[in-house]
Write an enzyme that holds these catalytic residues in place. Structure first.
Site, PDB file in Angstrom:
ATOM      1  N   SER A 106      18.969 -22.998  21.116  1.00 48.96           N
ATOM      2  CA  SER A 106      18.164 -24.068  21.939  1.00 48.96           C
ATOM      3  C   SER A 106      16.952 -24.281  21.754  1.00 48.96           C
ATOM      4  O   SER A 106      15.814 -22.539  21.592  1.00 48.96           O
ATOM      5  CB  SER A 106      18.446 -24.048  23.229  1.00 48.96           C
ATOM      6  OG  SER A 106      17.511 -24.845  23.826  1.00 48.96           O
ATOM      7  N   TYR A 139      20.049 -21.173  32.402  1.00 49.65           N
ATOM      8  CA  TYR A 139      20.509 -21.294  30.994  1.00 49.65           C
ATOM      9  C   TYR A 139      18.954 -20.594  29.969  1.00 49.65           C
ATOM     10  O   TYR A 139      18.877 -20.651  28.711  1.00 49.65           O
ATOM     11  CB  TYR A 139      19.886 -22.877  30.727  1.00 49.65           C
ATOM     12  CG  TYR A 139      20.299 -23.482  29.196  1.00 49.65           C
ATOM     13  CD1 TYR A 139      21.856 -23.531  29.449  1.00 49.65           C
ATOM     14  CD2 TYR A 139      19.013 -23.714  28.786  1.00 49.65           C
ATOM     15  CE1 TYR A 139      21.735 -24.467  28.043  1.00 49.65           C
ATOM     16  CE2 TYR A 139      19.323 -24.379  27.366  1.00 49.65           C
ATOM     17  CZ  TYR A 139      20.726 -24.633  27.194  1.00 49.65           C
ATOM     18  OH  TYR A 139      21.052 -25.405  25.361  1.00 49.65           O
TER      19      TYR A 139
END
Length: 248
Positions: free
Chosen positions: A143, A156
């Site tokens: 990501s 995250y």
């Protein structure tokens, strides 16, 4: 589809293939003639996936649970012997505010287990088969928040940063052994998980097609959409880009 993505009668493993980017990977590989094996936690979604893409193999597996991963690896190993591609895609993202009271009563490390620990366990389990089938490929779905953390999702962001670090170290260990690793760092993607996000989003199909083509070339990193600027901006104006991403 590009010709270099096609690979008839060879096996690709895709985790989290029932929706989002994972489903896009399954669709692209299915069109390319791959034998696709995918897993997920929702039996209903997996059944729908198998109906939409006849011939794929679907299995229940929670990548955040080591026993579940071990069972999946054992099953795959007993049936499929020419594994050429592993796509570590399954994972999740939550917004956690560490200024709130009683936070310790929550499951704070869910993303660590799903996004990082699961990848480590599954890669370790399938790596002997990938090496035996070399040349082969691993795709790590990271990501942009693994490069620059977002304030609203600290765990995250940490899990994806850890995944990038694991990927770089693993790539060095596997140098010269016929297994290439491609790290893709997407921006916001138009998936069910991003329904509440109001900013610009790219399609999961674009991420899958771009990444598969790059992996077949042995490319180490892929930055789709807006993330293509991140490595450059982190060198040129790190403080500015960190502040910008932190508020996204």
């Amino acid at each position: 589809m590009r010709k270099d993505i096609t690979s008839p009668k060879r096996t690709a493993i895709v985790t989290g293939g029932s929706s989002g980017i994972g489903r896009a990977f399954v669709a692209s590989l299915h069109r390319g003639g791959w034998q696709v094996v995918t897993c997920g936690r929702d039996a209903g979604k997996l059944a729908g996936l198998a109906k939409d893409f006849p011939g794929i193999h679907t299995h229940l597996c929670d990548v955040g649970d080591k026993a579940s991963v071990e069972a999946f690896v054992d099953l795959v190993s007993s049936v499929h012997h020419d594994i050429k591609l592993l796509i570590n895609n399954a994972g999740g993202m939550r917004e956690l505010d560490f200024t709130q009271p009683d936070l310790l009563r929550q499951d704070l490390t869910q993303e660590i287990r799903a996004n990082l620990e699961g990848v480590i366990n599954l890669t370790a389990g399938l790596l002997p088969m990938l090496r035996a089938s070399s040349p082969s490929h691993i795709i790590m779905v990271s990501s942009g928040y693994g490069l620059v953390p977002v304030t609203r999702a600290p765990v995250y962001s940490a899990s994806k940063a850890g995944l990038r670090s694991f990927t770089k170290a693993l790539r060095r260990q596997l140098k010269g052994q016929g297994v290439t690793i491609t790290d893709v760092a997407p921006p916001a993607v138009d998936t069910p998980a991003a329904l509440g996000y109001q900013g610009k989003k790219i399609s999961p199909q674009h991420v899958a097609e771009l990444t598969l083509a790059a992996a077949m070339r042995g490319q180490e990193e892929v930055y789709p959409g807006e993330t293509r600027w991140l490595p450059w901006m982190m060198r040129l104006a790190p403080r500015w880009i960190e502040n910008l991403v932190a508020k996204s």
